[in-house]
Write an enzyme that holds these catalytic residues in place. Structure first.
Site, PDB file in Angstrom:
ATOM      1  N   ARG A   1     -10.625  -0.016   7.674  1.00 49.99           N
ATOM      2  CA  ARG A   1     -10.108  -1.309   8.094  1.00 49.99           C
ATOM      3  C   ARG A   1     -11.156  -2.152   8.806  1.00 49.99           C
ATOM      4  O   ARG A   1     -10.874  -3.280   9.194  1.00 49.99           O
ATOM      5  CB  ARG A   1      -8.990  -1.049   9.104  1.00 49.99           C
ATOM      6  CG  ARG A   1      -7.620  -1.429   8.649  1.00 49.99           C
ATOM      7  CD  ARG A   1      -6.690  -0.999   9.778  1.00 49.99           C
ATOM      8  NE  ARG A   1      -5.446  -1.659   9.689  1.00 49.99           N
ATOM      9  CZ  ARG A   1      -4.384  -1.160   9.038  1.00 49.99           C
ATOM     10  NH1 ARG A   1      -4.456  -0.025   8.407  1.00 49.99           N
ATOM     11  NH2 ARG A   1      -3.275  -1.828   9.037  1.00 49.99           N
TER      12      ARG A   1
ATOM     13  N   ARG B   1      -0.982  -8.934  13.506  1.00 53.44           N
ATOM     14  CA  ARG B   1      -1.522  -7.990  12.515  1.00 53.44           C
ATOM     15  C   ARG B   1      -2.265  -8.741  11.417  1.00 53.44           C
ATOM     16  O   ARG B   1      -3.307  -8.298  10.940  1.00 53.44           O
ATOM     17  CB  ARG B   1      -0.394  -7.139  11.920  1.00 53.44           C
ATOM     18  CG  ARG B   1       0.149  -6.113  12.908  1.00 53.44           C
ATOM     19  CD  ARG B   1       1.542  -5.642  12.549  1.00 53.44           C
ATOM     20  NE  ARG B   1       1.610  -4.913  11.301  1.00 53.44           N
ATOM     21  CZ  ARG B   1       2.744  -4.676  10.633  1.00 53.44           C
ATOM     22  NH1 ARG B   1       3.895  -5.127  11.098  1.00 53.44           N
ATOM     23  NH2 ARG B   1       2.712  -3.998   9.509  1.00 53.44           N
TER      24      ARG B   1
ATOM     25  N   ARG C   1      11.816  -4.449   5.893  1.00 57.63           N
ATOM     26  CA  ARG C   1      11.444  -3.057   5.562  1.00 57.63           C
ATOM     27  C   ARG C   1      12.250  -2.041   6.363  1.00 57.63           C
ATOM     28  O   ARG C   1      12.494  -2.192   7.550  1.00 57.63           O
ATOM     29  CB  ARG C   1       9.950  -2.830   5.831  1.00 57.63           C
ATOM     30  CG  ARG C   1       9.581  -1.361   5.696  1.00 57.63           C
ATOM     31  CD  ARG C   1       8.100  -1.116   5.597  1.00 57.63           C
ATOM     32  NE  ARG C   1       7.348  -1.788   6.623  1.00 57.63           N
ATOM     33  CZ  ARG C   1       6.033  -1.874   6.617  1.00 57.63           C
ATOM     34  NH1 ARG C   1       5.334  -1.347   5.633  1.00 57.63           N
ATOM     35  NH2 ARG C   1       5.411  -2.505   7.584  1.00 57.63           N
TER      36      ARG C   1
ATOM     37  N   ARG D   1      10.315  -0.233  11.773  1.00 57.89           N
ATOM     38  CA  ARG D   1       9.124   0.020  12.577  1.00 57.89           C
ATOM     39  C   ARG D   1       9.061  -0.921  13.776  1.00 57.89           C
ATOM     40  O   ARG D   1       9.441  -2.075  13.682  1.00 57.89           O
ATOM     41  CB  ARG D   1       7.874  -0.178  11.712  1.00 57.89           C
ATOM     42  CG  ARG D   1       7.387   1.105  11.081  1.00 57.89           C
ATOM     43  CD  ARG D   1       6.352   0.880  10.014  1.00 57.89           C
ATOM     44  NE  ARG D   1       5.217   0.068  10.415  1.00 57.89           N
ATOM     45  CZ  ARG D   1       4.157  -0.133   9.643  1.00 57.89           C
ATOM     46  NH1 ARG D   1       4.094   0.417   8.432  1.00 57.89           N
ATOM     47  NH2 ARG D   1       3.160  -0.872  10.061  1.00 57.89           N
TER      48      ARG D   1
ATOM     49  N   LYS E   1       0.839  -1.212   0.000  1.00 59.87           N
ATOM     50  CA  LYS E   1       0.000   0.000   0.000  1.00 59.87           C
ATOM     51  C   LYS E   1       0.873   1.261   0.000  1.00 59.87           C
ATOM     52  O   LYS E   1       0.690   2.169  -0.800  1.00 59.87           O
ATOM     53  CB  LYS E   1      -0.933   0.006   1.232  1.00 59.87           C
ATOM     54  CG  LYS E   1      -1.818  -1.233   1.334  1.00 59.87           C
ATOM     55  CD  LYS E   1      -2.750  -1.181   2.545  1.00 59.87           C
ATOM     56  CE  LYS E   1      -2.072  -1.261   3.908  1.00 59.87           C
ATOM     57  NZ  LYS E   1      -1.390  -2.540   4.189  1.00 59.87           N
TER      58      LYS E   1
HETATM   59  P1  AP5 Z   1       4.753  -1.440   2.085  1.00 59.72           P
HETATM   60  O1  AP5 Z   1       4.370  -0.837   0.778  1.00 59.72           O
HETATM   61  O2  AP5 Z   1       5.406  -0.562   3.093  1.00 59.72           O
HETATM   62  O3  AP5 Z   1       3.523  -2.251   2.710  1.00 59.72           O
HETATM   63  P2  AP5 Z   1       2.130  -1.747   3.290  1.00 59.72           P
HETATM   64  O4  AP5 Z   1       1.051  -2.433   2.533  1.00 59.72           O
HETATM   65  O5  AP5 Z   1       2.076  -0.256   3.350  1.00 59.72           O
HETATM   66  O6  AP5 Z   1       2.203  -2.441   4.713  1.00 59.72           O
HETATM   67  P3  AP5 Z   1       2.086  -1.862   6.200  1.00 59.72           P
HETATM   68  O7  AP5 Z   1       2.847  -2.802   7.065  1.00 59.72           O
HETATM   69  O8  AP5 Z   1       2.427  -0.424   6.262  1.00 59.72           O
HETATM   70  O9  AP5 Z   1       0.558  -2.063   6.434  1.00 59.72           O
HETATM   71  P4  AP5 Z   1      -0.195  -2.196   7.766  1.00 59.72           P
HETATM   72  O10 AP5 Z   1      -1.582  -2.158   7.281  1.00 59.72           O
HETATM   73  O11 AP5 Z   1       0.179  -3.353   8.579  1.00 59.72           O
HETATM   74  O12 AP5 Z   1       0.317  -0.944   8.619  1.00 59.72           O
HETATM   75  P5  AP5 Z   1      -0.233   0.540   8.802  1.00 59.72           P
HETATM   76  O13 AP5 Z   1       0.916   1.435   8.866  1.00 59.72           O
HETATM   77  O14 AP5 Z   1      -1.315   0.828   7.831  1.00 59.72           O
HETATM   78  O15 AP5 Z   1       5.719  -2.679   1.747  1.00 59.72           O
HETATM   79  C1  AP5 Z   1       6.288  -3.476   2.776  1.00 59.72           C
HETATM   80  C2  AP5 Z   1       7.722  -3.849   2.405  1.00 59.72           C
HETATM   81  O16 AP5 Z   1       7.724  -4.668   1.224  1.00 59.72           O
HETATM   82  C3  AP5 Z   1       8.608  -2.649   2.069  1.00 59.72           C
HETATM   83  O17 AP5 Z   1       9.879  -2.902   2.548  1.00 59.72           O
HETATM   84  C4  AP5 Z   1       8.590  -2.592   0.548  1.00 59.72           C
HETATM   85  O18 AP5 Z   1       9.801  -2.058   0.035  1.00 59.72           O
HETATM   86  C5  AP5 Z   1       8.421  -4.052   0.157  1.00 59.72           C
HETATM   87  N1  AP5 Z   1       7.601  -4.236  -1.026  1.00 59.72           N
HETATM   88  C6  AP5 Z   1       6.462  -3.557  -1.349  1.00 59.72           C
HETATM   89  N2  AP5 Z   1       5.942  -4.009  -2.505  1.00 59.72           N
HETATM   90  C7  AP5 Z   1       6.761  -5.026  -2.921  1.00 59.72           C
HETATM   91  C8  AP5 Z   1       6.747  -5.903  -4.042  1.00 59.72           C
HETATM   92  N3  AP5 Z   1       5.784  -5.815  -4.981  1.00 59.72           N
HETATM   93  N4  AP5 Z   1       7.743  -6.829  -4.139  1.00 59.72           N
HETATM   94  C9  AP5 Z   1       8.718  -6.907  -3.204  1.00 59.72           C
HETATM   95  N5  AP5 Z   1       8.780  -6.086  -2.105  1.00 59.72           N
HETATM   96  C10 AP5 Z   1       7.826  -5.168  -1.969  1.00 59.72           C
HETATM   97  O19 AP5 Z   1      -0.916   0.445  10.247  1.00 59.72           O
HETATM   98  C11 AP5 Z   1      -0.154   0.213  11.400  1.00 59.72           C
HETATM   99  C12 AP5 Z   1      -1.064   0.057  12.619  1.00 59.72           C
HETATM  100  O20 AP5 Z   1      -1.793   1.275  12.857  1.00 59.72           O
HETATM  101  C13 AP5 Z   1      -2.135  -1.020  12.532  1.00 59.72           C
HETATM  102  O21 AP5 Z   1      -1.627  -2.290  12.862  1.00 59.72           O
HETATM  103  C14 AP5 Z   1      -3.191  -0.503  13.508  1.00 59.72           C
HETATM  104  O22 AP5 Z   1      -2.818  -0.789  14.828  1.00 59.72           O
HETATM  105  C15 AP5 Z   1      -3.122   1.009  13.320  1.00 59.72           C
HETATM  106  N6  AP5 Z   1      -4.091   1.488  12.315  1.00 59.72           N
HETATM  107  C16 AP5 Z   1      -3.784   2.020  11.090  1.00 59.72           C
HETATM  108  N7  AP5 Z   1      -4.899   2.329  10.409  1.00 59.72           N
HETATM  109  C17 AP5 Z   1      -5.949   1.994  11.209  1.00 59.72           C
HETATM  110  C18 AP5 Z   1      -7.358   2.064  11.050  1.00 59.72           C
HETATM  111  N8  AP5 Z   1      -7.936   2.527   9.924  1.00 59.72           N
HETATM  112  N9  AP5 Z   1      -8.125   1.615  12.068  1.00 59.72           N
HETATM  113  C19 AP5 Z   1      -7.580   1.154  13.219  1.00 59.72           C
HETATM  114  N10 AP5 Z   1      -6.263   1.062  13.426  1.00 59.72           N
HETATM  115  C20 AP5 Z   1      -5.426   1.481  12.430  1.00 59.72           C
HETATM  116 ZN    ZN Z   2       1.995   1.113   4.945  1.00 58.72          ZN
END
Ligand code: AP5
Ligand code: ZN
Length: 217
Positions: free
Chosen positions: A89, A172, A128, A161, A13
């Site tokens: 979410r 997660r 990451r 992170r 994402k």
């Molecule tokens: P990356 O693009 O960073 O992945 P991402 O989908 O953004 O994953 P996140 O871990 O950020 O998602 P998440 O939903 O767990 O966390 P969030 O911050 O939203 O890619 C990951 C890695 O892979 C990178 O190193 C990248 O380089 C590599 N990569 C990417 N694409 C690739 C490919 N095609 N091939 C190879 N490598 C690749 O949320 C964190 C926390 O916040 C949650 O757990 C929750 O507690 C809270 N939170 C956030 N939003 C809400 C909400 N709406 N409601 C309630 N709680 C929330």
């Molecule tokens: Zn993310």
């Protein structure tokens, strides 16, 4: 453009969003990044969120909906449209988003799901590296920074992170399957849902997205 990106932790994402933002001049609202800046600033919300995030749970719908609403109302970058990364979410968040948009006479153009097997996510998450100020992410193996542990644009240090370890990832993922999978079903019932194969390399994932945007024109 008005769209949401749904996918499990590590699906890509945060990797794809900047490309969409650049193409459409829309704002990129990543709720995880917003929460992490609250954690860094040690605000009361940040202190409460830190614990929840490190346990792989979800911050309350009320808080998250308020956060998105305030951005959509006040962030001038969002006038041209938005990419929501990590929101909604839960089904209640999706319902609140719909009513928020209806009040503004707006609606979503796309709900894009990044589809990938859980087994591929461990390597992505544990490798990451992120630049906290911008939200830019890298990967030790798949997308290494030019200079070891430094952001390509600012030269500032990259960090790992707090929730990017195998143990928290398990939680997660469980949260994703329990609470966010129903959000996918919510959008699948609407014509705006599209799925992309997120196991391909980033450039190929982007090509799939371009096709979806092209279809809609
Ligand atoms: P990356 O693009 O960073 O992945 P991402 O989908 O953004 O994953 P996140 O871990 O950020 O998602 P998440 O939903 O767990 O966390 P969030 O911050 O939203 O890619 C990951 C890695 O892979 C990178 O190193 C990248 O380089 C590599 N990569 C990417 N694409 C690739 C490919 N095609 N091939 C190879 N490598 C690749 O949320 C964190 C926390 O916040 C949650 O757990 C929750 O507690 C809270 N939170 C956030 N939003 C809400 C909400 N709406 N409601 C309630 N709680 C929330
Ligand atoms: Zn993310």
């Amino acid at each position: 453009i008005r769209m949401i990106l749904i996918g499990p932790p590590g699906a890509g994402k945060g990797t794809q969003s900047p490309k969409i933002k650049e193409k459409f001049c829309a704002c990129h609202l990543a709720t995880g990044d917003m929460l992490r800046s609250q954690v860094a600033a040690k605000t009361p919300l940040g202190l409460a969120a830190k614990k929840i995030m490190n346990e792989g749970g979800l911050v309350s719908d009320e808080i998250m909906v308020g956060m998105i609403k305030s951005e959509l109302d006040n962030n001038p970058e969002c006038k041209n449209g938005f990419i929501l990364d990590g929101f909604p979410r839960t089904v209640p968040q999706a319902e609140r988003l719909d009513s928020m948009l209806a009040e503004r006479n707006e609606k979503l153009d796309h709900a894009i799901q990044l589809i990938i097997d859980d087994a591929l996510l461990v390597a992505r998450i544990t490798g990451r590296l992120v630049h906290p100020a911008s939200g830019r992410s890298y990967h030790r193996i798949f997308n290494p920074p030019k200079d070891d542990m430094k952001d390509d644009v600012t030269g500032e240090p990259l960090i790992q992170r707090a929730d990017d370890n195998a143990e928290t990832l398990k939680k997660r993922l469980a949260t994703y399957h329990q609470q966010t999978a129903p959000v996918v079903d919510y959008y699948k019932k609407k014509s705006i849902w599209r799925g992309v194969d997120a196991s391909q390399e980033p450039g190929q994932v982007w090509q799939q997205m371009l096709k979806i945007f092209e279809e809609k024109k």
